[in-house]
Scaffold this motif. Structure first.
Motif, PDB file in Angstrom:
ATOM      1  N   PRO A   1       0.798  -1.231   0.000  1.00  8.47           N
ATOM      2  CA  PRO A   1       0.000   0.000   0.000  1.00  8.47           C
ATOM      3  C   PRO A   1       0.826   1.275   0.000  1.00  8.47           C
ATOM      4  O   PRO A   1       0.362   2.320  -0.453  1.00  8.47           O
ATOM      5  N   GLN A   2       2.059   1.232   0.501  1.00  7.75           N
ATOM      6  CA  GLN A   2       2.896   2.423   0.554  1.00  7.75           C
ATOM      7  C   GLN A   2       3.555   2.692  -0.793  1.00  7.75           C
ATOM      8  O   GLN A   2       3.596   1.836  -1.663  1.00  7.75           O
ATOM      9  N   ALA A   3       4.077   3.910  -0.939  1.00  9.05           N
ATOM     10  CA  ALA A   3       4.693   4.307  -2.209  1.00  9.05           C
ATOM     11  C   ALA A   3       5.947   3.491  -2.500  1.00  9.05           C
ATOM     12  O   ALA A   3       6.232   3.175  -3.657  1.00  9.05           O
ATOM     13  N   ARG A   4       6.706   3.155  -1.469  1.00  8.87           N
ATOM     14  CA  ARG A   4       7.937   2.399  -1.661  1.00  8.87           C
ATOM     15  C   ARG A   4       7.604   0.911  -1.768  1.00  8.87           C
ATOM     16  O   ARG A   4       7.105   0.308  -0.818  1.00  8.87           O
ATOM     17  N   LYS A   5       7.901   0.327  -2.919  1.00  8.05           N
ATOM     18  CA  LYS A   5       7.515  -1.055  -3.208  1.00  8.05           C
ATOM     19  C   LYS A   5       8.628  -2.057  -2.923  1.00  8.05           C
ATOM     20  O   LYS A   5       8.398  -3.266  -3.017  1.00  8.05           O
ATOM     21  N   PHE A   6       9.807  -1.580  -2.574  1.00  9.74           N
ATOM     22  CA  PHE A   6      10.956  -2.467  -2.365  1.00  9.74           C
ATOM     23  C   PHE A   6      10.893  -3.096  -0.977  1.00  9.74           C
ATOM     24  O   PHE A   6      10.605  -2.427   0.010  1.00  9.74           O
ATOM     25  N   LYS A   7      11.196  -4.384  -0.933  1.00 12.33           N
ATOM     26  CA  LYS A   7      11.211  -5.090   0.351  1.00 12.33           C
ATOM     27  C   LYS A   7      12.206  -6.236   0.286  1.00 12.33           C
ATOM     28  O   LYS A   7      12.224  -6.997  -0.683  1.00 12.33           O
ATOM     29  N   ARG A   8      13.017  -6.358   1.321  1.00  7.31           N
ATOM     30  CA  ARG A   8      13.925  -7.505   1.413  1.00  7.31           C
ATOM     31  C   ARG A   8      13.195  -8.666   2.084  1.00  7.31           C
ATOM     32  O   ARG A   8      12.409  -8.474   3.013  1.00  7.31           O
ATOM     33  N   ILE A   9      13.472  -9.871   1.600  1.00 10.38           N
ATOM     34  CA  ILE A   9      12.901 -11.082   2.181  1.00 10.38           C
ATOM     35  C   ILE A   9      14.016 -11.796   2.936  1.00 10.38           C
ATOM     36  O   ILE A   9      14.988 -12.254   2.327  1.00 10.38           O
ATOM     37  N   LEU A  10      13.846 -11.869   4.252  1.00  5.95           N
ATOM     38  CA  LEU A  10      14.922 -12.344   5.109  1.00  5.95           C
ATOM     39  C   LEU A  10      14.418 -13.427   6.064  1.00  5.95           C
ATOM     40  O   LEU A  10      13.216 -13.599   6.259  1.00  5.95           O
ATOM     41  N   GLY A  11      15.362 -14.116   6.658  1.00  4.53           N
ATOM     42  CA  GLY A  11      15.095 -14.984   7.794  1.00  4.53           C
ATOM     43  C   GLY A  11      13.982 -15.992   7.597  1.00  4.53           C
ATOM     44  O   GLY A  11      13.947 -16.750   6.629  1.00  4.53           O
ATOM     45  N   ARG A  12      13.042 -15.961   8.546  1.00  6.15           N
ATOM     46  CA  ARG A  12      11.979 -16.961   8.558  1.00  6.15           C
ATOM     47  C   ARG A  12      11.080 -16.856   7.338  1.00  6.15           C
ATOM     48  O   ARG A  12      10.596 -17.875   6.828  1.00  6.15           O
ATOM     49  N   GLN A  13      10.819 -15.638   6.877  1.00  3.64           N
ATOM     50  CA  GLN A  13       9.951 -15.484   5.710  1.00  3.64           C
ATOM     51  C   GLN A  13      10.569 -16.148   4.483  1.00  3.64           C
ATOM     52  O   GLN A  13       9.889 -16.838   3.722  1.00  3.64           O
ATOM     53  N   LEU A  14      11.873 -15.962   4.292  1.00  2.00           N
ATOM     54  CA  LEU A  14      12.564 -16.592   3.163  1.00  2.00           C
ATOM     55  C   LEU A  14      12.564 -18.103   3.307  1.00  2.00           C
ATOM     56  O   LEU A  14      12.297 -18.837   2.344  1.00  2.00           O
ATOM     57  N   THR A  15      12.839 -18.587   4.511  1.00  2.00           N
ATOM     58  CA  THR A  15      12.849 -20.035   4.742  1.00  2.00           C
ATOM     59  C   THR A  15      11.480 -20.643   4.479  1.00  2.00           C
ATOM     60  O   THR A  15      11.366 -21.706   3.864  1.00  2.00           O
ATOM     61  N   ARG A  16      10.411 -19.964   4.922  1.00  2.00           N
ATOM     62  CA  ARG A  16       9.054 -20.473   4.698  1.00  2.00           C
ATOM     63  C   ARG A  16       8.729 -20.555   3.207  1.00  2.00           C
ATOM     64  O   ARG A  16       8.122 -21.523   2.742  1.00  2.00           O
ATOM     65  N   LEU A  17       9.120 -19.516   2.439  1.00  2.00           N
ATOM     66  CA  LEU A  17       8.851 -19.529   1.002  1.00  2.00           C
ATOM     67  C   LEU A  17       9.578 -20.679   0.307  1.00  2.00           C
ATOM     68  O   LEU A  17       9.013 -21.372  -0.544  1.00  2.00           O
ATOM     69  N   LEU A  18      10.837 -20.898   0.676  1.00  2.00           N
ATOM     70  CA  LEU A  18      11.603 -21.983   0.072  1.00  2.00           C
ATOM     71  C   LEU A  18      11.025 -23.344   0.442  1.00  2.00           C
ATOM     72  O   LEU A  18      10.906 -24.234  -0.397  1.00  2.00           O
ATOM     73  N   GLU A  19      10.633 -23.503   1.705  1.00  2.00           N
ATOM     74  CA  GLU A  19      10.092 -24.783   2.158  1.00  2.00           C
ATOM     75  C   GLU A  19       8.709 -25.033   1.585  1.00  2.00           C
ATOM     76  O   GLU A  19       8.359 -26.172   1.262  1.00  2.00           O
ATOM     77  N   ALA A  20       7.908 -23.975   1.437  1.00  2.00           N
ATOM     78  CA  ALA A  20       6.550 -24.140   0.907  1.00  2.00           C
ATOM     79  C   ALA A  20       6.582 -24.668  -0.514  1.00  2.00           C
ATOM     80  O   ALA A  20       5.845 -25.596  -0.877  1.00  2.00           O
ATOM     81  N   GLU A  21       7.422 -24.088  -1.359  1.00  2.00           N
ATOM     82  CA  GLU A  21       7.489 -24.535  -2.747  1.00  2.00           C
ATOM     83  C   GLU A  21       8.112 -25.921  -2.846  1.00  2.00           C
ATOM     84  O   GLU A  21       7.712 -26.744  -3.672  1.00  2.00           O
TER      85      GLU A  21
END
Length: 248
Positions: free
Chosen positions: A213-233
């Protein structure tokens, strides 16, 4: 009196290009892919302090391979250009195409100058749009040329093989988890065709997310969020491939 050694302009440019390509080839690759909600950047980079992927402006991000001090100088220059243009005119006037043109002029001038060595860098400048068809991805080699890319692109030492792998498997409408899995698969492939295992700690991942929703669209994916994405796929792929789930 000795005769000065003559080198033709064509040979001089070829030597400078070869020098830059060898420097870039020593670096680990970076891949950039479009997915349904934006653009994902994935780099093999165990360092948490020296980033290969960075934010430039609201909807614009930057990725690079090669000599860190050289592409970091270019990144800082790009941030200053974007801030000044956005402040002087309007934030919407800061575009990836305009930034790519600035980088192309800088790299081209340095490459053709006989007074200094060419930069050993290859850049990607990307901008996320309101819809996937509005996304922009530009690749800038060491000589300052601009290549308009679509779907997926790789830069770095093994970019030809990785790019071919991505072209065969990338498709429109991929989820973030699917795009991330494809990026990691492509980076895991050695030059001899064998696969390596890349963990979350070895990866630098960021997105330009058009749904934020904010103007800045950039976001780093780190830690648990990255691990969850890798494990989910990984779990989804395992379930799909499991023959016990098929009806007899």
């Amino acid at each position: 009196m000795s005769t000065p050694f003559y080198v033709s302009p064509q040979q001089a440019m070829a030597d400078r290009a070869e020098y830059a390509r060898k420097g870039i080839a020593r670096g680990r690759s970076v891949v950039v892919l479009q997915y349904t909600d934006g653009i994902v950047f994935v780099a093999e980079n165990p360092s948490r302090a020296l980033h290969k992927v960075s934010e430039i402006y609201d909807r614009i991000a930057f990725a690079a391979v090669g000599k860190y001090n050289e592409f970091e100088n270019l990144r800082i220059g790009g941030v200053r250009y974007a801030d000044l243009r956005g402040y002087t005119y309007d934030r919407d006037d800061v575009t990836a195409r305009g930034l790519a043109n600035v980088y192309a002029q800088t790299l081209g001038t340095i490459f053709s100058s006989v007074g200094e060595k060419p930069y050993e860098v290859e850049l990607i400048v990307a901008e996320v749009g309101a819809a996937p068809e509005d996304d922009q991805i530009y690749r800038l080699p060491h000589d300052g040329s601009i290549v308009d890319e679509h779907g997926a692109v790789a830069v770095g030492g093994n970019s030809d093989q990785i790019g071919s792998y991505l072209d065969q498997r990338h498709r429109d409408g991929m989820t973030l988890a699917e795009a991330l899995a494809l990026a990691v698969e492509s980076l895991s492939r050695d030059t001899n065709g064998s696969d390596r295992q890349l963990t979350a700690e070895q990866l630098e991942v960021a997105v330009l997310d058009r749904t934020r929703p904010q103007a800045r669209k950039f976001k780093r994916i780190l830690g648990r969020q990255l691990t969850r994405l890798l494990e989910a796929e990984s779990a989804a792929t395992t379930t799909t491939d499991d023959p016990s789930d098929e009806e007899e």
